[in-house]
Scaffold this motif. Structure first.
Motif, short mmCIF file in Angstrom:
data_model
loop_
_atom_site.label_atom_id
_atom_site.label_comp_id
_atom_site.label_asym_id
_atom_site.label_seq_id
_atom_site.Cartn_x
_atom_site.Cartn_y
_atom_site.Cartn_z
N PRO A 311 54.50 -5.23 18.43
CA PRO A 311 55.01 -4.01 17.78
C PRO A 311 55.90 -4.27 16.57
N ARG A 312 56.66 -5.36 16.61
CA ARG A 312 57.54 -5.66 15.45
C ARG A 312 56.72 -5.97 14.21
N PHE A 313 55.70 -6.83 14.39
CA PHE A 313 54.85 -7.18 13.25
C PHE A 313 54.15 -5.94 12.70
N LEU A 314 53.61 -5.11 13.59
CA LEU A 314 52.87 -3.93 13.13
C LEU A 314 53.78 -2.94 12.43
N LYS A 315 55.01 -2.81 12.91
CA LYS A 315 55.93 -1.88 12.27
C LYS A 315 56.19 -2.27 10.82
N ILE A 316 56.38 -3.57 10.59
CA ILE A 316 56.60 -4.04 9.22
C ILE A 316 55.31 -3.94 8.41
N PHE A 317 54.19 -4.23 9.05
CA PHE A 317 52.89 -4.14 8.40
C PHE A 317 52.64 -2.70 7.93
N PHE A 318 52.94 -1.72 8.77
CA PHE A 318 52.72 -0.32 8.41
C PHE A 318 53.68 0.12 7.30
N SER A 319 54.86 -0.44 7.28
CA SER A 319 55.78 -0.14 6.18
C SER A 319 55.21 -0.66 4.86
N LEU A 323 53.26 1.61 1.12
CA LEU A 323 53.41 1.41 -0.32
C LEU A 323 52.11 0.95 -0.98
N HIS A 324 51.20 0.37 -0.19
CA HIS A 324 49.99 -0.22 -0.76
C HIS A 324 48.71 0.41 -0.22
N TRP A 325 48.80 1.58 0.40
CA TRP A 325 47.61 2.15 1.04
C TRP A 325 46.51 2.49 0.05
N LYS A 326 46.88 2.80 -1.18
CA LYS A 326 45.86 3.15 -2.16
C LYS A 326 45.00 1.94 -2.55
N ASP A 327 45.48 0.73 -2.23
CA ASP A 327 44.73 -0.48 -2.58
C ASP A 327 43.68 -0.84 -1.54
N LEU A 328 43.62 -0.12 -0.42
CA LEU A 328 42.69 -0.47 0.65
C LEU A 328 41.25 -0.21 0.21
N ASP A 349 52.71 9.75 9.11
CA ASP A 349 52.57 9.93 7.66
C ASP A 349 51.56 8.95 7.07
N LEU A 350 51.47 7.75 7.68
CA LEU A 350 50.46 6.79 7.22
C LEU A 350 49.06 7.28 7.56
N MET A 351 48.88 7.89 8.73
CA MET A 351 47.56 8.38 9.11
C MET A 351 47.09 9.48 8.18
N GLN A 352 47.99 10.29 7.70
CA GLN A 352 47.61 11.33 6.74
C GLN A 352 47.12 10.71 5.44
N LYS A 353 47.74 9.62 5.03
CA LYS A 353 47.29 8.92 3.83
C LYS A 353 45.90 8.30 4.05
N CYS A 374 36.68 7.58 14.44
CA CYS A 374 37.04 8.55 15.48
C CYS A 374 37.79 7.89 16.63
N LEU A 375 37.34 6.72 17.04
CA LEU A 375 38.01 6.05 18.16
C LEU A 375 39.42 5.62 17.78
N GLY A 376 39.59 5.12 16.55
CA GLY A 376 40.93 4.70 16.12
C GLY A 376 41.91 5.85 16.08
N PHE A 377 41.48 6.97 15.54
CA PHE A 377 42.37 8.13 15.50
C PHE A 377 42.60 8.68 16.90
N PHE A 378 41.58 8.66 17.73
CA PHE A 378 41.72 9.17 19.10
C PHE A 378 42.71 8.33 19.90
N LYS A 379 42.55 7.02 19.86
CA LYS A 379 43.41 6.14 20.66
C LYS A 379 44.86 6.19 20.21
N SER A 380 45.08 6.42 18.92
CA SER A 380 46.45 6.48 18.41
C SER A 380 47.02 7.89 18.46
N SER A 381 46.28 8.81 19.10
CA SER A 381 46.71 10.21 19.23
C SER A 381 47.02 10.83 17.87
N SER A 382 46.21 10.49 16.90
CA SER A 382 46.37 11.02 15.55
C SER A 382 45.22 11.99 15.26
N SER A 383 45.55 13.14 14.75
CA SER A 383 44.53 14.14 14.52
C SER A 383 43.91 14.00 13.13
#
Length: 815
Positions: A311-319, A323-328, A349-353, A374-383
């Motif tokens: 969780p610590r690594f992912l939290k920093i990764f998501f931060s 800032l860089h989501w448009k580069d994906l 807020d990241l899922m909305q992006k 669909c599975l990724g959004f479903f498992k993370s409870s993101s609509s």
């Protein structure tokens, strides 16, 4: 391959007979028009046709002790013996603990297979730690050769599912995925045993002089040893020393070296809890802002492969991603959504992006990637927004025949989660699903069925196929599968042609799986409520579910608040099982459940303008709030009612004492005299004022009442005389003392419906609402339906039209 059938002990749960006693009520309940021959796939067809057979093939026992391997998303599997302690688990999941309440019985265990083959007769259960996975403590009946549950298998027709590798199948669809994902086939050059021993010897001899790059290289080479030698390496002191050296030099490793070491750990199969991984995680956390997107995705993928939550690594990764989501790129986006789903954590807020990026790449996404999204959004409870879901549904509809079963199930999960009714998708799904269901495992079948019930879509062909294919393989159901399937059929209020066989097999399976249901008490309550919707009441199970022992389990073990479910079951049993003498809820829990459900229902109804309008007009029409009461006649059914009581002359009775103040009660009690008894009138009477003057006052008041009656008559479309009779009866039957109030001849339960109480696009009530009306009738109420398709259009019409509609509904229903 040969199988031995485990010995079956007589009896079932707590000494109950193998086939539990049922109270079945089918009054006024019609089965569907289809006969068994009309069913898309019947149990007989599945069991005898070699082209469609998808049930377990049991050969003659030769003395081996074996357990059946449960279905995952596939149909038939091979059978292997497995003990609780022999299963390797990902993510720190502990194996299931099994227990028996009364007597030992044959066990059918869920086991995990690492095979990625789709054409071998082996498979795995759901991925430990995933949404659809729980260790199964299954007890199954003995299946014998020649029985309905034993049939031949066409090996080439069996689609296998690997719960770890198959979700990663999308990574093989584009070459770009190889830049940021782990591929097990990409390893260092194979290493012989002697070369491995030499490396370990060098570690011991040169430990003080080894450079970071050399340490990383040693890890990589050792991971290339033959698979049977890796456990030996992991247990050696030299390898432990190599790990210590890597920890000592951790600050000196460059990012590529750290990644190679992590890859080596995956190849070696190092335990997820190994202490060296703690140090590696901390180091990667400090390096996040120095890494590229490809490197970050690769590292996250390696952690996933190791089965370790970071969780610590992912939290920093998501931060970093914020800032860089448009580069994906497209491949990075899909891979990221997969990682998010498996980790179950992400800032919304990241899922909305990411949703906006999905729209950007929507025309480039393939069918399997839709399932991954669909599975990724479903498992993370993101609509996902309705617009995006419809776009994804359109893509799937364009080529649904080539959509894999796995992707199909995942898309349906997301439609269920977002409650988006993509009609074209569901129509095409209904056309292909019946043919696929025999070759789906029970977990996949459960998800398909649950999606239909959540979306309120009743497809009889699909439901018949599910009901026909399930009894022969019910032993492979987890407690969750049994619960969700029973709930789905009950919710849709549908009984298939093979109703008796279908329900009997599932009820018997509940008895056999009782240890598992005790671990997940919410599943037992789901089963019993689904059965109650369908008018099935297994009394032994109900008695256990309402026992103090089970209630304590439900409060201690379940992560859900189950008071409402217990209260609904208890209230239903009290009305529909009059001969039941078993356990019931305590008065305290009944009160708690009643208050909880009333608060929910009151907030819901009082927020709806159409309900408030109906209540206000009914009060005016009947003569005041004392003639109507908004409450829950049956609190356990979770919705409120408008109750009206009529006397023998069909005149409303003022039974609602809560709506009348003390002053109003005193005034209304004397209203039928025709004169208000005021202080002024009393003075006139005592002073003997002339009769003529007194008679004039009476006539004046009478004329005023006549004018009021005429106005009401115009609204109701009745004559003033008939309205006068009705209102006169209302006044005469005003809020008298209890001894004076007539006993009601007719009790009306007025229901203001909405579309969510019916199957989609039909006027067939769902199970809970049908059950409520059934119980109201059993208690002597006449149900008055204010159908939403009639009432909502009237809201835009005149007051007169609305009053006429309500008048007809109330008084015509009372006849």
């Amino acid at each position: 391959m040969a199988l031995a059938i485990c010995r079956r002990f007589p009896g079932s749960f707590c000494g109950t007979p193998p086939r539990p006693a049922l109270i079945k009520r089918h009054a006024n309940k019609k089965l569907p028009r289809q006969t068994r021959e009309d069913c898309v796939l019947t149990a007989r067809t599945i069991g005898t046709d070699p082209r469609t057979a998808a049930t377990l093939k049991l050969l003659k026992p030769l003395g081996y002790r074996t357990f059946c391997h449960p279905f995952a998303y596939s149909a038939t599997q091979s059978v292997t013996y497995w003990t609780v302690g022999s299963c390797a688990r990902h993510g720190g999941q502990d194996p299931a603990e099994h227990s028996s309440l009364c007597r030992p019985a044959k066990k059918v265990e869920n086991i995990h297979s690492a095979s990625s083959s789709r054409r071998l007769l082996t498979t795995s259960s759901a991925l430990p730690g995933s949404e659809s996975s729980r260790a199964s403590a299954s007890q199954a009946s003995t299946l014998k050769p020649g029985s309905p549950g034993a049939a031949g298998v066409v090996e080439d027709d069996i689609e296998m599912f690997d719960s770890f590798e198959d979700p990663r199948g999308f990574l093989q669809l584009r070459p770009e995925y190889q830049l940021h994902s782990y591929n097990r086939s990409e390893t260092c050059q194979p290493l012989s045993v002697s070369e491995g021993e030499l490396i370990l010897h060098k570690v011991t001899v040169y430990q003080d002089n080894l450079q970071p790059q050399v340490i990383a290289d040693y890890f990589c080479k050792l991971s290339s040893l033959p698979a049977e030698q890796r456990p030996v390496v992991l247990s050696s002191t030299s390898f432990a020393l190599l790990c210590q050296l890597s920890v000592k030099n951790i600050q000196l490793f460059e990012v590529p070296d750290l990644i190679n070491i992590l890859k080596a750990f995956v190849g070696l199969g190092i335990p997820y809890s190994h202490s060296v991984l703690d140090v590696c995680e901390i180091r990667f956390c400090s390096k996040v802002w120095e890494m590229s997107l490809d490197q970050l995705l690769l590292v996250a993928d390696l952690w996933r492969y190791l089965g370790r939550r970071v969780p610590r690594f992912l939290k920093i990764f998501f931060s970093y991603l914020n800032l860089h989501w448009k580069d994906l790129s497209l491949s990075q986006l899909i891979h990221l959504i997969y990682i998010i789903g498996e980790s179950r954590q992400v800032p919304q807020d990241l899922m909305q992006k990411l949703e906006s990026l999905i729209l950007k790449y929507i025309d480039l996404i393939n069918l399997e990637e839709i399932g991954t999204i669909c599975l990724g959004f479903f498992k993370s409870s993101s609509s996902l927004s309705e617009y995006v879901m419809r776009k994804l549904g359109d893509l799937a509809c364009a080529d649904m025949q080539h959509l894999s079963n796995y992707a199909l199930v995942n898309i349906l999960k997301m439609f269920r989660f977002t409650h988006v009714d993509h009609i074209n998708f569901m129509k095409q799904f209904g056309q292909i699903a019946p043919q696929r269901i025999p070759f789906l495992g029970v977990q996949g079948v459960m998800h398909l069925t649950l999606a239909c019930s959540a979306l309120r879509i009743l497809d009889e062909g699909l439901m018949n196929a599910v009901a026909a294919s399930l009894p022969p393989r019910v032993a492979y159901c987890r407690s969750k599968d049994v619960a969700k399937i029973l709930w789905s059929f009950g919710t849709l209020n549908y009984k298939p042609p093979n109703t008796e066989e279908f329900y009997s097999s599932l009820i018997n399976e509940i008895h056999r799986k009782m240890p598992e249901f005790k671990r997940y008490p919410e599943h037992l309550l789901t089963c019993l409520l689904g059965l109650a919707f369908s008018e099935y009441f297994p009394l032994e199970l109900i008695n256990f579910a309402l026992s103090p022992e089970f209630i304590r389990l439900a409060q201690e073990r379940s992560k859900f608040e189950l008071t409402k479910e217990l209260y609904t079951l208890d209230g239903t049993v009290g009305i529909e099982c009059l001969d039941y003498r078993g356990n019931r809820l305590s008065a305290h829990l009944q009160q708690e459940g009643s208050e909880m459900l009333w608060n929910l229902a009151r907030r819901d109804m009082c927020s709806k303008p159409e309900f408030l309008e109906a209540l206000f007009l009914l009060e005016n029409m009947l003569g005041g709030p004392q003639y109507i009461k908004h409450h829950m006649i049956l609190p356990h059914t979770r919705s409120s009612d408008l109750e009206v009581q009529l006397d023998v002359n069909l005149k409303p009775l003022p039974f609602n004492k809560e709506a009348v103040s003390i002053e109003d009660e005193a005034r209304l009690r004397l209203k039928h005299v025709g004169v208000s008894l005021t202080d002024d009138l009393m003075n006139q009477l005592l002073k003997g004022k002339s009769r003529a003057h007194f008679q004039g006052e009476i006539e004046s008041e009478t004329e005023q009442q006549a004018r009021e009656l005429e106005k009401v008559a115009i609204h109701l479309g009745s004559s003033p005389d008939s309205v006068a009779d009705r209102l006169g009866a209302m006044k005469m039957a005003g809020p008298h003392p209890p001894a004076c109030v007539q006993a009601p001849q007719v009790r009306l339960a007025i229901q203001l419906t909405n579309k969510n109480q019916y199957c989609y696009g039909s006027r067939d009530l769902l199970g809970l609402h049908n059950m409520k009306r059934r119980q109201l009738k059993q208690l002597g109420y006449r149900v008055v339906e204010l159908f939403h398709w009639e009432w909502l259009p009237l809201l835009k019409r005149t007051r007169l039209e609305k009053l006429m509609f309500l008048h007809e509904k109330v008084f015509t229903s009372a006849l």
